[in-house]
Motif scaffolding. Structure first.
Motif, PDB file in Angstrom:
ATOM      1  N   VAL A  70       0.853  -1.201   0.000  1.00 57.95           N
ATOM      2  CA  VAL A  70       0.000   0.000   0.000  1.00 57.95           C
ATOM      3  C   VAL A  70       0.882   1.242   0.000  1.00 57.95           C
ATOM      4  CG1 VAL A  70      -1.682   1.330   1.329  1.00 57.95           C
ATOM      5  CG2 VAL A  70      -1.943  -1.158   1.105  1.00 57.95           C
ATOM      6  N   ASP A  71       1.937   1.224   0.809  1.00 55.57           N
ATOM      7  CA  ASP A  71       2.849   2.366   0.888  1.00 55.57           C
ATOM      8  C   ASP A  71       3.560   2.609  -0.437  1.00 55.57           C
ATOM      9  OD1 ASP A  71       2.143   2.655   3.530  1.00 55.57           O
ATOM     10  OD2 ASP A  71       3.911   1.604   4.315  1.00 55.57           O
ATOM     11  N   LYS A  72       3.797   1.557  -1.220  1.00 57.60           N
ATOM     12  CA  LYS A  72       4.441   1.696  -2.524  1.00 57.60           C
ATOM     13  C   LYS A  72       3.470   2.135  -3.612  1.00 57.60           C
ATOM     14  CE  LYS A  72       8.265  -1.610  -2.116  1.00 57.60           C
ATOM     15  NZ  LYS A  72       8.882  -2.820  -2.731  1.00 57.60           N
ATOM     16  N   GLY A  73       2.183   2.170  -3.288  1.00 58.36           N
ATOM     17  CA  GLY A  73       1.190   2.578  -4.277  1.00 58.36           C
ATOM     18  C   GLY A  73       0.702   1.447  -5.150  1.00 58.36           C
ATOM     19  N   VAL A  76      -4.376  -0.557  -2.483  1.00 55.12           N
ATOM     20  CA  VAL A  76      -5.078   0.447  -1.689  1.00 55.12           C
ATOM     21  C   VAL A  76      -6.127  -0.258  -0.841  1.00 55.12           C
ATOM     22  CG1 VAL A  76      -6.827   0.903  -3.485  1.00 55.12           C
ATOM     23  CG2 VAL A  76      -6.299   2.665  -1.798  1.00 55.12           C
ATOM     24  N   VAL A  86      -3.936  -1.762  -7.296  1.00 54.23           N
ATOM     25  CA  VAL A  86      -4.119  -0.533  -8.069  1.00 54.23           C
ATOM     26  C   VAL A  86      -3.412  -0.662  -9.415  1.00 54.23           C
ATOM     27  CG1 VAL A  86      -3.793   1.962  -8.117  1.00 54.23           C
ATOM     28  CG2 VAL A  86      -4.285   0.809  -5.961  1.00 54.23           C
ATOM     29  N   ARG A  89       4.253  -0.713 -10.804  1.00 53.98           N
ATOM     30  CA  ARG A  89       5.185   0.311 -11.260  1.00 53.98           C
ATOM     31  C   ARG A  89       5.993  -0.239 -12.425  1.00 53.98           C
ATOM     32  NH1 ARG A  89       9.273   3.520  -7.326  1.00 53.98           N
ATOM     33  NH2 ARG A  89       7.403   4.758  -7.030  1.00 53.98           N
ATOM     34  N   GLU A 209      -2.205  14.213 -12.580  1.00 55.95           N
ATOM     35  CA  GLU A 209      -1.497  14.444 -11.322  1.00 55.95           C
ATOM     36  C   GLU A 209      -1.765  15.880 -10.873  1.00 55.95           C
ATOM     37  OE1 GLU A 209       0.203  12.523  -9.431  1.00 55.95           O
ATOM     38  OE2 GLU A 209       1.131  10.898 -10.578  1.00 55.95           O
ATOM     39  N   ARG A 238       5.304   9.702 -14.587  1.00 56.13           N
ATOM     40  CA  ARG A 238       4.742   9.756 -13.241  1.00 56.13           C
ATOM     41  C   ARG A 238       5.646   8.972 -12.297  1.00 56.13           C
ATOM     42  NH1 ARG A 238      -1.258   7.683 -13.499  1.00 56.13           N
ATOM     43  NH2 ARG A 238      -1.215   8.335 -11.312  1.00 56.13           N
ATOM     44  N   GLU A 240       5.202   7.780  -9.356  1.00 54.40           N
ATOM     45  CA  GLU A 240       4.625   6.643  -8.634  1.00 54.40           C
ATOM     46  C   GLU A 240       4.386   5.446  -9.541  1.00 54.40           C
ATOM     47  OE1 GLU A 240      -0.199   7.319  -8.924  1.00 54.40           O
ATOM     48  OE2 GLU A 240       0.803   7.557  -6.997  1.00 54.40           O
ATOM     49  N   ARG A 241       4.450   5.649 -10.854  1.00 57.90           N
ATOM     50  CA  ARG A 241       4.193   4.561 -11.790  1.00 57.90           C
ATOM     51  C   ARG A 241       5.439   4.093 -12.519  1.00 57.90           C
ATOM     52  NH1 ARG A 241      -0.379   3.337 -14.195  1.00 57.90           N
ATOM     53  NH2 ARG A 241       0.849   1.459 -14.514  1.00 57.90           N
TER      54      ARG A 241
END
Length: 252
Positions: A70-73, A76, A86, A89, A209, A238, A240-241
């Motif tokens: 979750v912290d890495k995105g 969720v 979600v 990356r 974003e 991006r 986060e991706r």
């Protein structure tokens, strides 16, 4: 752990003799499942209690593993829904390859929207990169590259005029480097620099974003096997991706 809609549970295990923390072992396996598409975007994870019982772990250990993702995105937590994948990356090695090819190889289902496909006067920076006179006409292609329906990168490429036909429908169907190779251009080497900066208004809108969000940047000048410059790329991703991966060797 079984993802919603999956027929078989993921093959997960932990090694209690390993010095690697149990939560981290589990997190690595779940992250690999996301990266490899075995846990697709939108998939819901099964019950943490069931997973803990299956692996003989405590519930806090399982919760810590999932929280790290979750912290890495990558996941969720949604109230009333559960933990949901979600996206993964994109991890791109620093080699002469295209984002389209890298996304496709990773099973990310790349899609492209061409924002601009035109001829314009070369700025001083573009002219220096392509080895042409400032103000002379060069081809500009600007594209929004997405994966799994989410924008990943905004790509701007300048090319010498007349290098190859650049039809919008072809640019939306495949990658630029593939079109170059199909036209008989042999890509040989490139100079590349990687950096970071905040998203401006236009970039933020395109990449969905907030203004000021961190973006990775990459500039690349690519040469063919005759030493001719064939493109100058200026891209933003991006953060986060997307991630660049380096392999470092000790110099003897």
């Amino acid at each position: 752990m079984t993802a919603q809609g999956a027929d078989q549970p993921l093959p997960l295990s932990v090694d209690r003799t390993s010095p690697v923390p149990l939560y981290f072992q589990l997190a690595q396996q779940l992250e690999a499942a996301v990266e490899q598409g075995r846990l697709a975007p939108g998939a819901l994870l099964g019950n943490e209690i069931d997973l803990a019982a299956r692996l003989g772990l405590s519930r806090p250990t399982v919760r810590q593993a999932i929280q790290s993702l979750v912290d890495k995105g990558l996941m969720v937590r949604r109230r009333g829904v559960g933990t949901q994948v979600v996206h993964s990356r994109v991890r791109r090695p620093l080699e002469l390859s295209s984002l389209y090819d890298d996304l496709e190889a990773a099973g990310q289902r790349p899609a492209t929207s061409v924002l601009r496909n035109t001829v314009e006067p070369a700025t001083a920076e573009v002219a220096a990169a392509l080895g042409v006179a400032e103000g002379s006409e060069v081809h500009l292609v600007e594209r929004l590259r997405s994966a799994h329906g989410e924008p990943v990168a905004l790509l701007r490429n300048h090319l010498p005029p007349g290098l190859l036909p650049l039809l919008t429908e072809e640019l939306e169907a495949t990658g630029l480097y593939r079109l170059m190779r199909a036209s008989g251009i042999t890509l040989h080497s490139a100079r590349q620099s990687v950096g970071a900066r905040a998203a401006d208004d236009r970039e933020a809108r395109a990449l969905q974003e907030p203004v000021g969000a961190p973006l990775l940047t990459m500039e690349r000048t690519t040469y063919d096997d005759t030493g001719r410059v064939v493109e100058f790329g200026s891209h933003v991703y991006r953060a986060e991706r997307y991630a660049f991966e380096f392999q470092l060797l000790v110099r003897s």
